[in-house]
Write an enzyme that holds these catalytic residues in place. Structure first.
Site, PDB file in Angstrom:
ATOM      1  N   ILE A  10      41.415  51.898  51.473  1.00 20.65           N
ATOM      2  CA  ILE A  10      42.751  52.039  51.986  1.00 20.65           C
ATOM      3  C   ILE A  10      43.593  52.518  50.700  1.00 20.65           C
ATOM      4  O   ILE A  10      44.330  53.087  50.740  1.00 20.65           O
ATOM      5  CB  ILE A  10      43.152  50.553  51.491  1.00 20.65           C
ATOM      6  CG1 ILE A  10      43.970  50.654  52.198  1.00 20.65           C
ATOM      7  CG2 ILE A  10      43.717  50.113  50.182  1.00 20.65           C
ATOM      8  CD1 ILE A  10      45.523  48.958  52.492  1.00 20.65           C
ATOM      9  N   ASN A  23      48.051  38.758  43.817  1.00 21.24           N
ATOM     10  CA  ASN A  23      47.990  37.367  43.591  1.00 21.24           C
ATOM     11  C   ASN A  23      49.534  37.202  43.325  1.00 21.24           C
ATOM     12  O   ASN A  23      50.293  37.521  43.374  1.00 21.24           O
ATOM     13  CB  ASN A  23      46.915  36.629  43.170  1.00 21.24           C
ATOM     14  CG  ASN A  23      47.115  37.943  41.090  1.00 21.24           C
ATOM     15  OD1 ASN A  23      48.499  37.915  40.784  1.00 21.24           O
ATOM     16  ND2 ASN A  23      46.371  38.570  40.826  1.00 21.24           N
ATOM     17  N   GLY A  31      38.564  42.993  44.087  1.00 21.68           N
ATOM     18  CA  GLY A  31      39.200  43.381  44.979  1.00 21.68           C
ATOM     19  C   GLY A  31      39.549  44.472  45.477  1.00 21.68           C
ATOM     20  O   GLY A  31      39.957  45.729  44.701  1.00 21.68           O
ATOM     21  N   VAL A  32      40.990  44.137  46.633  1.00 16.81           N
ATOM     22  CA  VAL A  32      41.501  45.619  46.552  1.00 16.81           C
ATOM     23  C   VAL A  32      42.452  46.203  45.641  1.00 16.81           C
ATOM     24  O   VAL A  32      43.217  47.167  45.373  1.00 16.81           O
ATOM     25  CB  VAL A  32      41.872  45.679  48.552  1.00 16.81           C
ATOM     26  CG1 VAL A  32      42.816  44.795  48.578  1.00 16.81           C
ATOM     27  CG2 VAL A  32      42.862  46.999  48.997  1.00 16.81           C
ATOM     28  N   ASP A  33      42.963  44.794  45.321  1.00 16.68           N
ATOM     29  CA  ASP A  33      44.123  44.949  44.508  1.00 16.68           C
ATOM     30  C   ASP A  33      43.966  45.645  42.560  1.00 16.68           C
ATOM     31  O   ASP A  33      44.318  46.600  42.349  1.00 16.68           O
ATOM     32  CB  ASP A  33      44.492  43.306  43.631  1.00 16.68           C
ATOM     33  CG  ASP A  33      46.103  43.524  43.493  1.00 16.68           C
ATOM     34  OD1 ASP A  33      46.561  43.997  43.283  1.00 16.68           O
ATOM     35  OD2 ASP A  33      46.099  41.962  42.984  1.00 16.68           O
ATOM     36  N   SER A 116      43.178  38.791  52.639  1.00 16.02           N
ATOM     37  CA  SER A 116      43.354  36.802  52.246  1.00 16.02           C
ATOM     38  C   SER A 116      41.465  36.665  52.708  1.00 16.02           C
ATOM     39  O   SER A 116      41.133  35.493  52.343  1.00 16.02           O
ATOM     40  CB  SER A 116      43.825  35.618  53.396  1.00 16.02           C
ATOM     41  OG  SER A 116      45.365  35.331  52.301  1.00 16.02           O
ATOM     42  N   TYR A 120      40.156  35.116  48.784  1.00 14.09           N
ATOM     43  CA  TYR A 120      41.157  33.974  48.427  1.00 14.09           C
ATOM     44  C   TYR A 120      40.287  33.254  50.627  1.00 14.09           C
ATOM     45  O   TYR A 120      40.996  32.150  50.306  1.00 14.09           O
ATOM     46  CB  TYR A 120      42.639  34.713  49.217  1.00 14.09           C
ATOM     47  CG  TYR A 120      43.234  34.666  48.056  1.00 14.09           C
ATOM     48  CD1 TYR A 120      42.737  34.256  46.462  1.00 14.09           C
ATOM     49  CD2 TYR A 120      44.826  35.036  48.501  1.00 14.09           C
ATOM     50  CE1 TYR A 120      43.898  34.386  45.886  1.00 14.09           C
ATOM     51  CE2 TYR A 120      45.441  35.207  47.250  1.00 14.09           C
ATOM     52  CZ  TYR A 120      45.289  35.277  46.036  1.00 14.09           C
ATOM     53  OH  TYR A 120      45.546  35.012  45.091  1.00 14.09           O
TER      54      TYR A 120
HETATM   55  N1  AR6 Z   1      39.973  49.225  51.040  1.00 19.43           N
HETATM   56  C1  AR6 Z   1      39.965  48.107  51.834  1.00 19.43           C
HETATM   57  N2  AR6 Z   1      39.955  47.093  52.189  1.00 19.43           N
HETATM   58  C2  AR6 Z   1      39.136  46.112  50.846  1.00 19.43           C
HETATM   59  C3  AR6 Z   1      38.833  47.481  49.235  1.00 19.43           C
HETATM   60  C4  AR6 Z   1      39.133  48.893  49.650  1.00 19.43           C
HETATM   61  N3  AR6 Z   1      39.479  49.283  47.865  1.00 19.43           N
HETATM   62  N4  AR6 Z   1      38.286  46.396  48.869  1.00 19.43           N
HETATM   63  C5  AR6 Z   1      37.674  45.564  49.399  1.00 19.43           C
HETATM   64  N5  AR6 Z   1      38.385  45.445  50.056  1.00 19.43           N
HETATM   65  P1  AR6 Z   1      40.670  41.089  48.752  1.00 19.43           P
HETATM   66  P2  AR6 Z   1      42.300  38.712  49.192  1.00 19.43           P
HETATM   67  C6  AR6 Z   1      39.381  44.369  51.603  1.00 19.43           C
HETATM   68  O1  AR6 Z   1      39.476  40.054  48.119  1.00 19.43           O
HETATM   69  O2  AR6 Z   1      41.394  38.037  49.850  1.00 19.43           O
HETATM   70  C7  AR6 Z   1      42.537  39.693  44.002  1.00 19.43           C
HETATM   71  O3  AR6 Z   1      41.685  39.480  42.362  1.00 19.43           O
HETATM   72  C8  AR6 Z   1      37.978  43.282  51.328  1.00 19.43           C
HETATM   73  O4  AR6 Z   1      36.406  42.969  51.656  1.00 19.43           O
HETATM   74  O5  AR6 Z   1      41.145  42.349  48.010  1.00 19.43           O
HETATM   75  O6  AR6 Z   1      44.018  38.026  49.668  1.00 19.43           O
HETATM   76  C9  AR6 Z   1      44.155  39.638  44.451  1.00 19.43           C
HETATM   77  O7  AR6 Z   1      44.178  39.562  42.902  1.00 19.43           O
HETATM   78  C10 AR6 Z   1      38.535  42.214  52.231  1.00 19.43           C
HETATM   79  O8  AR6 Z   1      38.229  41.880  53.719  1.00 19.43           O
HETATM   80  O9  AR6 Z   1      42.247  39.635  49.068  1.00 19.43           O
HETATM   81  C11 AR6 Z   1      44.510  38.454  44.652  1.00 19.43           C
HETATM   82  O10 AR6 Z   1      43.581  37.125  43.400  1.00 19.43           O
HETATM   83  C12 AR6 Z   1      40.248  42.440  52.092  1.00 19.43           C
HETATM   84  O11 AR6 Z   1      39.936  43.434  51.996  1.00 19.43           O
HETATM   85  C13 AR6 Z   1      43.180  37.633  45.288  1.00 19.43           C
HETATM   86  O12 AR6 Z   1      41.722  38.711  45.364  1.00 19.43           O
HETATM   87  C14 AR6 Z   1      40.320  41.170  50.510  1.00 19.43           C
HETATM   88  O13 AR6 Z   1      39.739  40.909  50.372  1.00 19.43           O
HETATM   89  C15 AR6 Z   1      43.431  38.412  46.522  1.00 19.43           C
HETATM   90  O14 AR6 Z   1      42.076  37.856  47.203  1.00 19.43           O
END
Ligand code: AR6
Length: 361
Positions: A10, A23, A31-33, A116, A120
């Site tokens: 993304i 969060n 993750g994406v954050d 999520s 999450y």
């Molecule tokens: N581009 C697109 N999608 C992505 C990318 C990327 N670069 N990286 C990961 N994903 P998550 P959550 C996808 O864990 O579950 C963080 O620590 C990944 O495969 O990023 O909402 C925050 O600070 C998954 O399908 O977010 C919070 O503490 C999706 O993005 C917590 O994680 C969401 O995964 C939020 O958890």
């Protein structure tokens, strides 16, 4: 207004806004954050500090700094606790809050990750369903292009009953074609091994499109009058039937919209095609659409197989069992499943071009 599923990181999306699955502190994480903060640079964290956190299901906007987007919309998804703690309601609220902010910020394009569905713990297939449903409902009322960005492994799609049914159909067709000597054998080998090569091969076999008899350009605004000429429900005369044999794609499409009693907007929304592309098709009687665009309209109009074949022919195409793409579309048309987003999920699973805008039209 279209919704597209894409496979990407993304942080690479050149859109007006990208959504961050953050969060409640909004101070970064994994993750994406983490990826978004790394790519945007330290100024993003600085701006986030001033926001004072965010409640679950809500969203807040910042600038995007070094990202190729204008805005980052930060939202906080629910943590999965088994499904009985309002997770779905909160997840819907995340998408709605972000979409409202995108519209208020005059965005034309916005990209979402699967909120999520990572740390999450929301089950991915469910998270995808909620995302698709919520975005689709919003797009009924708003002109916006939304990208749902899937990242990493997407095998979870293969577990869907629908994907399993489609795979069974593909195997059936393949088995049938394989046991019958057939002049297309060279193409069959191609699609088993390399679908994109087969698609190219297919392209080389397309017939020239039927030339529209009347090349007079349709005026965009005067269009309603042109269409009103064919009374709905009336039996076509012989003269009319003869004229139809020469109809081009654009003319045929407009006639079918009338015959089905649909409005233009209903049709292009169901086809996941944006208004601009539809206007282009409408105003150019010699327009040559891509094969996925023709299928998108066939699905929107709920055409049966012979009608779909006819519409394809108007654009110089034909259904071929040498193409997995065509077989998948044939499955949906034969079973009367005209849900373009379900079709796109399946096409996405097979790495095929999707139906609707963004396919080179
Ligand atoms: N581009 C697109 N999608 C992505 C990318 C990327 N670069 N990286 C990961 N994903 P998550 P959550 C996808 O864990 O579950 C963080 O620590 C990944 O495969 O990023 O909402 C925050 O600070 C998954 O399908 O977010 C919070 O503490 C999706 O993005 C917590 O994680 C969401 O995964 C939020 O958890």
């Amino acid at each position: 207004m279209p919704l597209e599923i894409v496979r990407n990181d993304i942080t690479k999306m050149p859109v007006d806004a990208i959504v961050n699955a953050a969060n409640r502190s909004l101070l970064g994480g994994g993750g994406v954050d983490g990826a978004i903060h790394r790519a945007a640079g330290p100024e993003l964290l600085e701006e986030c500090r001033a926001l004072g956190g965010c409640e679950t299901g809500h969203a807040k906007r910042t600038r995007a700094y070094r990202l190729p987007a204008k805005w980052v919309i930060h939202t906080v998804g629910p943590i999965w606790r088994g499904g009985g703690c309002g997770e779905e309601r909160l997840l819907r609220s995340c998408y709605q809050s972000c979409l409202r902010i995108a519209v208020e910020s005059e965005c034309e394009t916005v990209a979402f990750p699967l909120i999520s569905a990572g740390a999450y713990g929301y089950p991915k297939e469910e998270a995808l369903r909620v995302a698709m449903e919520t975005i689709r409902a919003f797009l009924q009322e708003h002109e916006l292009t939304v990208y749902l960005v899937l990242f990493g492994r997407t095998e979870f799609l293969a577990g869907k009953q629908l994907v399993r049914d489609v795979q069974e159909y593909i195997d059936d067709v393949y088995a049938r074609e394989h046991t019958r000597p057939n002049v297309e054998s060279s193409r069959r080998v191609l699609w088993r091994e390399d679908e994109s090569a087969a698609l190219r091969f297919d392209q080389s076999l397309v017939r020239p499109p039927m030339a529209p008899r009347s090349a007079a350009p349709l005026q965009e605004e005067g269009f309603a009058l042109e269409k009103a000429a064919a009374p709905q429900g009336a039996e076509p005369s012989l003269e009319e039937l003869l004229r139809r044999t020469d109809e081009g794609f654009s003319e045929t499409l407009l006639r079918l919209i009338d015959e089905k009693g649909m409005t233009d907007a209903e049709c292009y929304k169901r086809a996941n095609v944006d208004r601009k592309l539809f206007s282009k098709i409408r105003s150019n009687s010699a327009y040559r659409p891509s094969k996925p665009t023709v299928f998108a309209f066939a699905v929107a109009l709920r055409l049966d197989l012979p009608e779909t074949e006819n519409l394809l022919e108007r654009a110089g195409f034909a259904i071929s069992h040498a193409s997995k793409f065509d077989i998948i579309l044939e499955y949906f048309i034969k079973t009367g499943n005209f849900d373009i987003f379900e079709i796109n999920e399946v096409l996405f699973h097979y790495d095929m071009p999707l139906l609707g805008s963004g396919v080179g039209a």
